[in-house]
Design an enzyme around this catalytic site. Structure first.
Site, PDB file in Angstrom:
ATOM      1  N   GLY A  45      -3.343   5.395  -4.221  1.00  0.00           N
ATOM      2  CA  GLY A  45      -3.897   4.263  -4.928  1.00  0.00           C
ATOM      3  C   GLY A  45      -3.784   3.004  -4.091  1.00  0.00           C
ATOM      4  O   GLY A  45      -2.899   2.898  -3.237  1.00  0.00           O
ATOM      5  N   GLN A  50      -3.434  -5.895  -2.683  1.00  0.00           N
ATOM      6  CA  GLN A  50      -2.664  -5.391  -1.538  1.00  0.00           C
ATOM      7  C   GLN A  50      -3.371  -5.610  -0.202  1.00  0.00           C
ATOM      8  O   GLN A  50      -2.768  -5.444   0.854  1.00  0.00           O
ATOM      9  CB  GLN A  50      -2.383  -3.888  -1.704  1.00  0.00           C
ATOM     10  CG  GLN A  50      -1.395  -3.573  -2.808  1.00  0.00           C
ATOM     11  CD  GLN A  50      -1.177  -2.072  -2.918  1.00  0.00           C
ATOM     12  OE1 GLN A  50      -1.951  -1.373  -3.552  1.00  0.00           O
ATOM     13  NE2 GLN A  50      -0.128  -1.574  -2.267  1.00  0.00           N
ATOM     14  N   CYS A  92       4.814   3.098  -2.729  1.00  0.00           N
ATOM     15  CA  CYS A  92       3.790   2.047  -2.721  1.00  0.00           C
ATOM     16  C   CYS A  92       3.509   1.693  -1.273  1.00  0.00           C
ATOM     17  O   CYS A  92       4.438   1.543  -0.480  1.00  0.00           O
ATOM     18  CB  CYS A  92       4.311   0.827  -3.484  1.00  0.00           C
ATOM     19  SG  CYS A  92       3.138  -0.553  -3.489  1.00  0.00           S
ATOM     20  N   LEU A  93       2.238   1.552  -0.940  1.00  0.00           N
ATOM     21  CA  LEU A  93       1.875   1.244   0.450  1.00  0.00           C
ATOM     22  C   LEU A  93       2.390  -0.134   0.872  1.00  0.00           C
ATOM     23  O   LEU A  93       2.492  -0.408   2.061  1.00  0.00           O
ATOM     24  CB  LEU A  93       0.358   1.333   0.640  1.00  0.00           C
ATOM     25  CG  LEU A  93      -0.228   2.748   0.453  1.00  0.00           C
ATOM     26  CD1 LEU A  93      -1.738   2.723   0.567  1.00  0.00           C
ATOM     27  CD2 LEU A  93       0.373   3.722   1.465  1.00  0.00           C
ATOM     28  N   HIS A 134       0.722   1.851 -12.201  1.00  0.00           N
ATOM     29  CA  HIS A 134       1.228   1.211 -10.976  1.00  0.00           C
ATOM     30  C   HIS A 134       0.196   0.202 -10.443  1.00  0.00           C
ATOM     31  O   HIS A 134       0.537  -0.939 -10.101  1.00  0.00           O
ATOM     32  CB  HIS A 134       1.530   2.298  -9.939  1.00  0.00           C
ATOM     33  CG  HIS A 134       2.048   1.792  -8.633  1.00  0.00           C
ATOM     34  ND1 HIS A 134       3.339   2.021  -8.204  1.00  0.00           N
ATOM     35  CD2 HIS A 134       1.434   1.088  -7.651  1.00  0.00           C
ATOM     36  CE1 HIS A 134       3.493   1.447  -7.012  1.00  0.00           C
ATOM     37  NE2 HIS A 134       2.353   0.883  -6.647  1.00  0.00           N
ATOM     38  N   GLU A 135      -1.060   0.632 -10.408  1.00  0.00           N
ATOM     39  CA  GLU A 135      -2.105  -0.239  -9.848  1.00  0.00           C
ATOM     40  C   GLU A 135      -2.429  -1.398 -10.790  1.00  0.00           C
ATOM     41  O   GLU A 135      -2.683  -2.516 -10.326  1.00  0.00           O
ATOM     42  CB  GLU A 135      -3.365   0.563  -9.526  1.00  0.00           C
ATOM     43  CG  GLU A 135      -3.168   1.700  -8.519  1.00  0.00           C
ATOM     44  CD  GLU A 135      -2.485   1.288  -7.230  1.00  0.00           C
ATOM     45  OE1 GLU A 135      -2.652   0.136  -6.787  1.00  0.00           O
ATOM     46  OE2 GLU A 135      -1.756   2.122  -6.649  1.00  0.00           O
ATOM     47  N   HIS A 138      -0.083  -4.116 -10.080  1.00  0.00           N
ATOM     48  CA  HIS A 138      -0.459  -4.903  -8.899  1.00  0.00           C
ATOM     49  C   HIS A 138      -1.412  -6.033  -9.260  1.00  0.00           C
ATOM     50  O   HIS A 138      -1.314  -7.138  -8.725  1.00  0.00           O
ATOM     51  CB  HIS A 138      -1.154  -4.008  -7.855  1.00  0.00           C
ATOM     52  CG  HIS A 138      -0.215  -3.325  -6.918  1.00  0.00           C
ATOM     53  ND1 HIS A 138       0.633  -4.002  -6.075  1.00  0.00           N
ATOM     54  CD2 HIS A 138      -0.019  -2.011  -6.655  1.00  0.00           C
ATOM     55  CE1 HIS A 138       1.321  -3.131  -5.347  1.00  0.00           C
ATOM     56  NE2 HIS A 138       0.955  -1.912  -5.683  1.00  0.00           N
TER      57      HIS A 138
END
Ligand code: NI
Length: 163
Positions: A45, A50, A92-93, A134-135, A138
């Site tokens: 994702g 991000q 998470c990236l 999660h997204e 963000h």
């Protein structure tokens, strides 16, 4: 084009995504670039915040590596129902090398628009439900570290800010 993924503690990760009013050609380019960036990472994702764009947009692809890709685009997403509880080990990236069990709803119902601006509703569970939550975090400037206990929070902050 692969975009640069912002890493914690970059302040831009705390920005709240603005509502997308127009499905422009520039937005399509951003979506394509986000997909390329996510697959290259690799990740399941990626939110627009991000890659430095404070917009209500994220993408998810939870297909296994040996399966065809299953890219899902969420524009102006809203979680309208949550059910149950699950603890899932997330990464998470924007937090390279960090993994943590985070409590989430087990099932969610989400309303959003696809990349053409068409509205849709989706009921998700398992990894997809976790990824969506999660997204969505963000897009509100909320990060996985915010879900951690005090000790893990401190360790994570130290790990990502040293040197
Ligand atoms: Ni993330």
């Amino acid at each position: 084009m692969i975009r640069t993924i912002l890493h914690y503690p970059d302040k831009r990760l705390r920005e709240i995504g603005k509502k997308i009013e127009e499905i422009s050609p520039e937005l399509q380019v951003l979506i394509d670039d986000m997909a390329e960036t996510m697959y290259a990472a690799p990740g399941v994702g990626l939110a627009a915040t991000q890659v430095g764009h404070a917009l209500q947009l994220f993408i998810v692809d939870i297909a296994e590596e040996d399966k065809p890709s299953d890219l899902r685009v969420f524009i102006n997403p809203q979680i309208v129902e949550r059910q149950g509880k699950v603890s899932w080990q997330e990464g998470c990236l924007s937090f390279p090398g960090v993994q943590e069990n985070i409590d989430r709803a087990e099932k969610v119902k989400v309303r959003a628009q696809d990349r053409d601006g068409n509205g849709f509703e989706l009921e998700a569970d398992g990894l997809l439900a976790v990824a969506i939550q999660h997204e969505c975090d963000h897009l509100q400037g909320v990060l996985m570290i915010d879900h951690m206990g005090p000790l893990k929070k401190r360790l994570t902050h130290r790990k990502l800010t040293k040197g």
